[in-house]
Design a protein around this motif. Structure first.
Motif, PDB file in Angstrom:
ATOM      1  N   ASP A   1      -8.332   7.243 -10.531  1.00 17.42           N
ATOM      2  CA  ASP A   1      -6.985   6.836 -10.945  1.00 17.42           C
ATOM      3  C   ASP A   1      -5.967   6.897  -9.815  1.00 17.42           C
ATOM      4  OD1 ASP A   1      -7.898   6.514 -13.570  1.00 17.42           O
ATOM      5  OD2 ASP A   1      -7.589   8.645 -14.004  1.00 17.42           O
ATOM      6  N   TRP A   2      -6.347   7.446  -8.657  1.00 13.63           N
ATOM      7  CA  TRP A   2      -5.383   7.538  -7.570  1.00 13.63           C
ATOM      8  C   TRP A   2      -6.095   7.626  -6.225  1.00 13.63           C
ATOM      9  CZ3 TRP A   2      -4.890  12.208 -10.832  1.00 13.63           C
ATOM     10  CH2 TRP A   2      -5.594  13.310 -10.319  1.00 13.63           C
ATOM     11  N   GLU A   3      -5.313   7.398  -5.181  1.00 12.95           N
ATOM     12  CA  GLU A   3      -5.796   7.594  -3.815  1.00 12.95           C
ATOM     13  C   GLU A   3      -5.648   9.071  -3.471  1.00 12.95           C
ATOM     14  OE1 GLU A   3      -4.347   6.410   0.693  1.00 12.95           O
ATOM     15  OE2 GLU A   3      -3.831   5.105  -0.987  1.00 12.95           O
TER      16      GLU A   3
ATOM     17  N   GLY B   1      -4.787  12.534  -2.182  1.00  3.29           N
ATOM     18  CA  GLY B   1      -3.615  13.049  -1.483  1.00  3.29           C
ATOM     19  C   GLY B   1      -4.005  13.826  -0.235  1.00  3.29           C
TER      20      GLY B   1
ATOM     21  N   GLN C   1       0.812  -1.196   0.000  1.00  3.39           N
ATOM     22  CA  GLN C   1       0.000   0.000   0.000  1.00  3.39           C
ATOM     23  C   GLN C   1       0.856   1.260   0.000  1.00  3.39           C
ATOM     24  OE1 GLN C   1      -1.051   2.562   2.207  1.00  3.39           O
ATOM     25  NE2 GLN C   1       0.403   2.131   3.839  1.00  3.39           N
ATOM     26  N   GLN C   2       2.077   1.161   0.448  1.00  7.52           N
ATOM     27  CA  GLN C   2       2.961   2.314   0.399  1.00  7.52           C
ATOM     28  C   GLN C   2       3.235   2.725  -1.044  1.00  7.52           C
ATOM     29  OE1 GLN C   2       3.147   4.006   3.081  1.00  7.52           O
ATOM     30  NE2 GLN C   2       5.224   3.797   3.794  1.00  7.52           N
ATOM     31  N   GLN C   3       3.116   1.761  -1.982  1.00  9.76           N
ATOM     32  CA  GLN C   3       3.401   2.038  -3.370  1.00  9.76           C
ATOM     33  C   GLN C   3       2.156   2.469  -4.135  1.00  9.76           C
ATOM     34  OE1 GLN C   3       5.185  -1.562  -4.789  1.00  9.76           O
ATOM     35  NE2 GLN C   3       6.916  -1.444  -3.402  1.00  9.76           N
ATOM     36  N   THR C   4       0.996   2.542  -3.444  1.00 11.94           N
ATOM     37  CA  THR C   4      -0.230   2.964  -4.096  1.00 11.94           C
ATOM     38  C   THR C   4      -0.059   4.372  -4.644  1.00 11.94           C
ATOM     39  OG1 THR C   4      -1.536   1.626  -2.570  1.00 11.94           O
ATOM     40  CG2 THR C   4      -2.696   3.353  -3.773  1.00 11.94           C
ATOM     41  N   ARG C   5      -0.545   4.585  -5.863  1.00 12.73           N
ATOM     42  CA  ARG C   5      -0.416   5.896  -6.481  1.00 12.73           C
ATOM     43  C   ARG C   5      -1.235   6.910  -5.695  1.00 12.73           C
ATOM     44  NH1 ARG C   5      -2.452   7.659 -12.504  1.00 12.73           N
ATOM     45  NH2 ARG C   5      -1.525   9.744 -12.520  1.00 12.73           N
ATOM     46  N   ARG C   6      -0.605   7.993  -5.318  1.00 13.39           N
ATOM     47  CA  ARG C   6      -1.264   9.019  -4.524  1.00 13.39           C
ATOM     48  C   ARG C   6      -1.501  10.254  -5.369  1.00 13.39           C
ATOM     49  NH1 ARG C   6      -0.606   9.001   0.958  1.00 13.39           N
ATOM     50  NH2 ARG C   6      -2.165  10.669   0.872  1.00 13.39           N
ATOM     51  N   GLY C   7      -2.585  10.927  -5.070  1.00  8.34           N
ATOM     52  CA  GLY C   7      -2.852  12.200  -5.709  1.00  8.34           C
ATOM     53  C   GLY C   7      -1.923  13.274  -5.176  1.00  8.34           C
TER      54      GLY C   7
ATOM     55  N   SER D   1     -10.024  10.815  -7.210  1.00  2.00           N
ATOM     56  CA  SER D   1     -10.021  10.403  -8.618  1.00  2.00           C
ATOM     57  C   SER D   1     -10.060   8.890  -8.672  1.00  2.00           C
ATOM     58  CB  SER D   1      -8.765  10.926  -9.330  1.00  2.00           C
ATOM     59  OG  SER D   1      -8.615  10.319 -10.604  1.00  2.00           O
TER      60      SER D   1
END
Length: 372
Positions: free
Chosen positions: A252-254, A256, A118-124, A250
């Motif tokens: 597309d991302w978690e 931010g 989860q640390q690598q999850t794309r963030r806004g 979004s």
């Protein structure tokens, strides 16, 4: 990965049950919290106290408590039973079995993988904003409500952009792969083959036949949310307060974070601050400067400081009052207050006043000279 800690987790879980705390307080929520509030609280706190990230004593026990609270409050039936009958009612509902999910499995299920994943999850993007408050609020502390506008996933289409699930089709241009194979002739009889992002679906592999009427296919809508900034007494200038996951949403991302840099508003005159010191300018007349005076100064929180000066006060003199400055952040002590005196002279003097001043400064024998 966590097999070595299974016995410890079991022991901690039993300890949680024996010393059951208020599950809402565990997640730092009120009893009126929505399902979304519960998810956000679990997301924030489980990440904060996960043993892979937090090595402080008691962090693992806190992680287990948070998992147990989320397990109960995220289940509508369990939550209703807990609200009415507490932990005892829950145990009776479960037939005394006391079964509880492994907190690490719950964490992995929630985030779609282990903590490292989860640390690598794309963030806004993280948004940083300056937030000005009054110096009085920074002196005594305050809860400041404010509104913030952002994008949130459309609740009608759940971020797909389509009117319904049946309106999402595989792209006919790429067959759902998101890429097209392009052949280019180098010279007669020889071709080069390359992959390009599909221009019909933008590489998504899906196309929307009918757009969502609520968001117009944009997948997100504008939302103005209510937030509360907790200003602690003595908070340093530029102190950063993080609102996790409060950024734009979004598909597309978690979302931010939003970071507020708290600063005191600039004010003309009045109180000034430099770190833990406070500065105040006080204006006095000539008579007070020469003969002394008593003054009351109302502090930022309303309490009164009594100033009693004897004798002469020179223009620009700075008086130090210990312990009346800004609170030291997250401590019980204060800095000092510095009062600078400004002496105001009269614009003109009456003949009688001139005569009396001449006698005071030069003596009665000089009353006839063109004094001053």
């Amino acid at each position: 990965m966590y097999s070595a800690s299974c016995l410890l987790i079991l022991a901690l879980t039993l300890a949680v049950l024996v010393n059951a705390a208020d599950l809402y307080k565990t997640l730092e929520l009120s009893r009126h919290a929505s399902d979304q509030d519960i998810r956000k609280a679990y997301k924030r706190l489980s990440r904060k106290y996960h043993p892979d990230k937090n090595k402080d004593p008691g962090a693992e026990e806190k992680f287990v408590e948070i998992a147990h609270a989320y397990e109960v409050l995220s289940d509508q039936e369990k939550r209703q039973i807990y609200d009415r009958h507490g932990e005892e009612g829950l145990r009776a509902h479960e037939g005394g079995q006391g079964f509880h999910a492994n907190p690490f499995d719950m964490f992995s299920s929630f985030f779609g993988g282990g903590f490292a994943a989860q640390q690598q999850t794309r963030r806004g993007p993280t948004v940083i904003m300056d937030f000005e408050v009054s110096l009085a609020d920074m002196y005594k502390g305050s809860s400041i409500d404010f509104m913030m506008k952002k994008n949130v996933l459309c609740d009608h289409c759940r971020g797909t952009g389509a009117a319904s699930d049946g309106d999402i089709h595989a792209c006919s241009g790429c067959g759902g792969s998101g890429v097209k194979i392009v052949k280019q002739q180098i010279f007669p009889g020889m071709f080069a083959q390359s992959q390009q992002t599909c221009n019909e679906c933008g590489g998504r592999g899906r196309v929307i036949v009918k757009k969502c009427p609520h968001c117009g296919g944009g997948k997100v809508v504008d939302h103005t949310g209510h937030h509360t900034l907790e200003v602690e007494p003595g908070m340093p200038e530029g102190y950063e307060v993080i609102f996790e996951g409060a950024g734009d949403e979004s598909p597309d991302w978690e979302a931010g974070d939003v970071i507020l840099r708290v600063r005191s508003a600039k004010e003309e005159g009045g109180w000034r601050r430099k770190e833990s010191s406070l500065y105040w300018k006080e204006t006095i007349g000539v008579a007070e400067a020469l003969l002394g005076f008593q003054r009351n100064i109302t502090h930022l929180d309303g309490h009164v400081i009594e100033v009693d000066r004897k004798g002469v006060t020179q223009p620009g003199f700075v008086q130090t009052i210990d312990g009346e400055g800004m609170p030291h952040f997250q401590q019980s002590t204060h800095g000092d207050l510095y009062i600078e005196y400004n002496v105001v002279f009269p614009v003109e003097l009456s003949p009688e006043m001139r005569r009396k001043l001449a006698e005071a400064f030069y003596g009665p024998a000089h009353h006839g000279r063109d004094e001053l």
